[in-house]
Design a protein around this motif. Structure first.
Motif, PDB file in Angstrom:
ATOM      1  N   SER A   1      34.338  33.234  39.586  1.00  0.00           N
ATOM      2  CA  SER A   1      34.476  34.745  39.108  1.00  0.00           C
ATOM      3  C   SER A   1      34.830  35.734  40.197  1.00  0.00           C
ATOM      4  O   SER A   1      35.079  36.964  39.886  1.00  0.00           O
ATOM      5  CB  SER A   1      33.085  35.011  38.435  1.00  0.00           C
ATOM      6  OG  SER A   1      32.021  34.813  39.593  1.00  0.00           O
ATOM      7  N   GLN A   2      34.546  35.365  41.389  1.00  0.00           N
ATOM      8  CA  GLN A   2      34.717  36.237  42.722  1.00  0.00           C
ATOM      9  C   GLN A   2      36.123  36.520  42.774  1.00  0.00           C
ATOM     10  O   GLN A   2      36.635  37.520  43.523  1.00  0.00           O
ATOM     11  CB  GLN A   2      33.862  35.979  44.020  1.00  0.00           C
ATOM     12  CG  GLN A   2      32.531  36.120  43.863  1.00  0.00           C
ATOM     13  CD  GLN A   2      31.787  35.797  45.179  1.00  0.00           C
ATOM     14  OE1 GLN A   2      31.531  34.561  45.540  1.00  0.00           O
ATOM     15  NE2 GLN A   2      31.423  36.791  45.981  1.00  0.00           N
TER      16      GLN A   2
ATOM     17  N   GLU B   1      38.429  36.341  40.341  1.00  0.00           N
ATOM     18  CA  GLU B   1      38.988  36.836  39.193  1.00  0.00           C
ATOM     19  C   GLU B   1      39.446  38.268  39.102  1.00  0.00           C
ATOM     20  O   GLU B   1      38.591  38.996  39.652  1.00  0.00           O
ATOM     21  CB  GLU B   1      37.895  36.576  38.062  1.00  0.00           C
ATOM     22  CG  GLU B   1      38.150  37.041  36.618  1.00  0.00           C
ATOM     23  CD  GLU B   1      37.128  36.746  35.808  1.00  0.00           C
ATOM     24  OE1 GLU B   1      36.153  36.092  36.154  1.00  0.00           O
ATOM     25  OE2 GLU B   1      37.168  37.033  34.375  1.00  0.00           O
TER      26      GLU B   1
ATOM     27  N   LEU C   1      37.171  40.535  34.035  1.00  0.00           N
ATOM     28  CA  LEU C   1      35.766  40.581  34.113  1.00  0.00           C
ATOM     29  C   LEU C   1      35.207  41.690  33.326  1.00  0.00           C
ATOM     30  O   LEU C   1      34.344  41.671  32.380  1.00  0.00           O
ATOM     31  CB  LEU C   1      35.329  40.925  35.704  1.00  0.00           C
ATOM     32  CG  LEU C   1      34.964  39.763  36.622  1.00  0.00           C
ATOM     33  CD1 LEU C   1      34.591  40.179  37.972  1.00  0.00           C
ATOM     34  CD2 LEU C   1      33.929  38.953  35.944  1.00  0.00           C
TER      35      LEU C   1
ATOM     36  N   THR D   1      34.003  35.677  32.111  1.00  0.00           N
ATOM     37  CA  THR D   1      33.532  35.631  33.333  1.00  0.00           C
ATOM     38  C   THR D   1      33.963  34.123  33.631  1.00  0.00           C
ATOM     39  O   THR D   1      33.445  33.038  33.119  1.00  0.00           O
ATOM     40  CB  THR D   1      31.874  35.589  33.558  1.00  0.00           C
ATOM     41  OG1 THR D   1      31.792  36.982  33.556  1.00  0.00           O
ATOM     42  CG2 THR D   1      31.690  35.103  34.989  1.00  0.00           C
ATOM     43  N   VAL D   2      34.866  33.797  34.561  1.00  0.00           N
ATOM     44  CA  VAL D   2      35.327  32.507  34.856  1.00  0.00           C
ATOM     45  C   VAL D   2      34.366  31.704  35.642  1.00  0.00           C
ATOM     46  O   VAL D   2      33.660  32.152  36.179  1.00  0.00           O
ATOM     47  CB  VAL D   2      36.820  32.383  35.331  1.00  0.00           C
ATOM     48  CG1 VAL D   2      37.716  33.217  34.397  1.00  0.00           C
ATOM     49  CG2 VAL D   2      36.636  32.939  36.783  1.00  0.00           C
ATOM     50  N   THR D   3      34.609  30.177  35.274  1.00  0.00           N
ATOM     51  CA  THR D   3      33.810  29.260  35.825  1.00  0.00           C
ATOM     52  C   THR D   3      34.355  28.117  36.869  1.00  0.00           C
ATOM     53  O   THR D   3      33.676  27.437  37.621  1.00  0.00           O
ATOM     54  CB  THR D   3      32.629  28.395  35.149  1.00  0.00           C
ATOM     55  OG1 THR D   3      33.354  28.050  34.183  1.00  0.00           O
ATOM     56  CG2 THR D   3      31.600  29.737  34.587  1.00  0.00           C
TER      57      THR D   3
ATOM     58  N   GLY E   1      36.425  29.185  29.977  1.00  0.00           N
ATOM     59  CA  GLY E   1      36.194  30.255  30.821  1.00  0.00           C
ATOM     60  C   GLY E   1      36.907  29.869  32.343  1.00  0.00           C
ATOM     61  O   GLY E   1      36.564  29.934  33.407  1.00  0.00           O
TER      62      GLY E   1
ATOM     63  N   LEU F   1      40.283  30.374  35.153  1.00  0.00           N
ATOM     64  CA  LEU F   1      40.932  31.421  35.770  1.00  0.00           C
ATOM     65  C   LEU F   1      42.484  30.454  35.905  1.00  0.00           C
ATOM     66  O   LEU F   1      42.383  29.516  36.646  1.00  0.00           O
ATOM     67  CB  LEU F   1      40.589  31.868  37.212  1.00  0.00           C
ATOM     68  CG  LEU F   1      41.389  32.841  37.856  1.00  0.00           C
ATOM     69  CD1 LEU F   1      41.705  33.959  36.861  1.00  0.00           C
ATOM     70  CD2 LEU F   1      40.826  33.189  39.054  1.00  0.00           C
TER      71      LEU F   1
ATOM     72  N   CYS G   1      41.250  33.495  31.589  1.00  0.00           N
ATOM     73  CA  CYS G   1      42.219  34.742  32.131  1.00  0.00           C
ATOM     74  C   CYS G   1      43.164  34.052  32.890  1.00  0.00           C
ATOM     75  O   CYS G   1      43.122  33.323  33.879  1.00  0.00           O
ATOM     76  CB  CYS G   1      41.118  35.344  33.052  1.00  0.00           C
ATOM     77  SG  CYS G   1      41.942  36.540  34.289  1.00  0.00           S
TER      78      CYS G   1
END
Lengths: 146, 121
Positions: free
Chosen positions: A54-55, A57, A62, A67-69, A84, A86, A105
């Motif tokens: 998520s950082q 992404e 966001l 919020t991707v995992t 979830g 990216l 995303c």
């Protein structure tokens, strides 16, 4: 006889005075040599932190509620493998597809990419200026770059 | 009057004793407070906050840069890497705002799993 004893006493006194002065001289000299020792202050440090998917992404995804995992990336055809996720394309022409696991995303990069979102909608896409509208299916465009 | 050899020897011994006393007295030099750290965030001498990653705009498979704030801001040399055994990238520190371009060599986003920052004054 008495004056001789006095002279001896005076000499002995002078002798001790000389010894004390010599010791003092040695002490002061050493102090002068060691008083200027200085150890410079040094700062050095190391920092470590795990990077969550998520950082990486885009902020648009966001803030759009995804919020991707995990991350899947490639060139050509890129298909998500989990919810979830990216989904990242390349600088070439890519086709990014949500494989119906859940909201993703998708970031296409340069090139006239194609986006195939989840049937029910909800995926978020970052498309390039070269991407044409007909090639964006069931995906909400949240940013255009490059 | 010539000094006796014993007197001279005693004077020399006295000088040496004084010097030795001086050394002993100055052995406890004061070392200024320094910062030192290694290994983890908890023991790091520097505080790293506000970490942000930017994907390559043209080729989002790769991470283009990492930026963060460092404190104390006086860090002169800052380097970063995005995964263990990865390449180290030089960073630019502007009054505590640090940016590190991670383009050469490129770092795939799928590999970027662990940020390590080293800094020194």
């Amino acid at each position: 006889m008495r004056s001789r004893r006095d002279r001896t006493r005076r000499r002995t006194g002078l002798f001790w005075l000389l010894l004390v002065a010599a010791a003092g001289f040695g002490f002061v000299t050493t102090q002068a040599f060691t008083a200027s020792n200085a150890v410079p202050a040094t700062n050095i440090g190391q920092f470590t932190q795990a990077i969550a998917p998520s950082q990486l992404e885009p902020a648009e995804c966001l803030s759009g509620g995804i919020t991707v995992t995990s991350i899947v990336a490639g060139a050509g055809t890129i298909t998500s493998t989990a919810a979830g996720q990216l989904v990242l394309g390349s600088s070439g022409v890519d086709t990014l597809t949500d494989n119906s696991f859940g909201l993703d995303c998708m970031v296409g990069g340069a090139g006239a990419d194609s986006f195939n979102g989840l049937n029910k909608g909800g995926d978020l896409c970052v498309v390039s200026a070269a991407t044409t509208v007909p090639n964006i299916k069931k995906c909400t465009v949240v940013a255009t770059r490059p | 009057m010539r000094p006796r050899p014993l007197t001279l020897a005693l004077v020399v011994l006295a000088v040496l004793a004084g010097a030795l006393l001086g050394r002993v007295a100055t052995a406890a030099n004061t070392v200024p407070t320094g910062l030192v750290g290694q290994g983890s965030q908890a023991t790091s001498a520097y505080s790293i906050t506000g970490i942000g990653y930017t994907l390559d705009v043209n080729n989002p498979q790769d991470v283009a840069q990492v930026a963060f704030t460092i404190s104390p801001s006086s860090a002169r040399v800052v380097k970063a890497r995005l995964y263990n055994a990865g390449s180290w990238y030089a960073c630019t520190n502007s009054a505590g705002s640090v940016t590190c371009a991670t383009t050469s060599p490129a770092v795939p986003a799928t590999s970027a799993n662990n940020l390590t920052v080293v800094a020194t004054q």
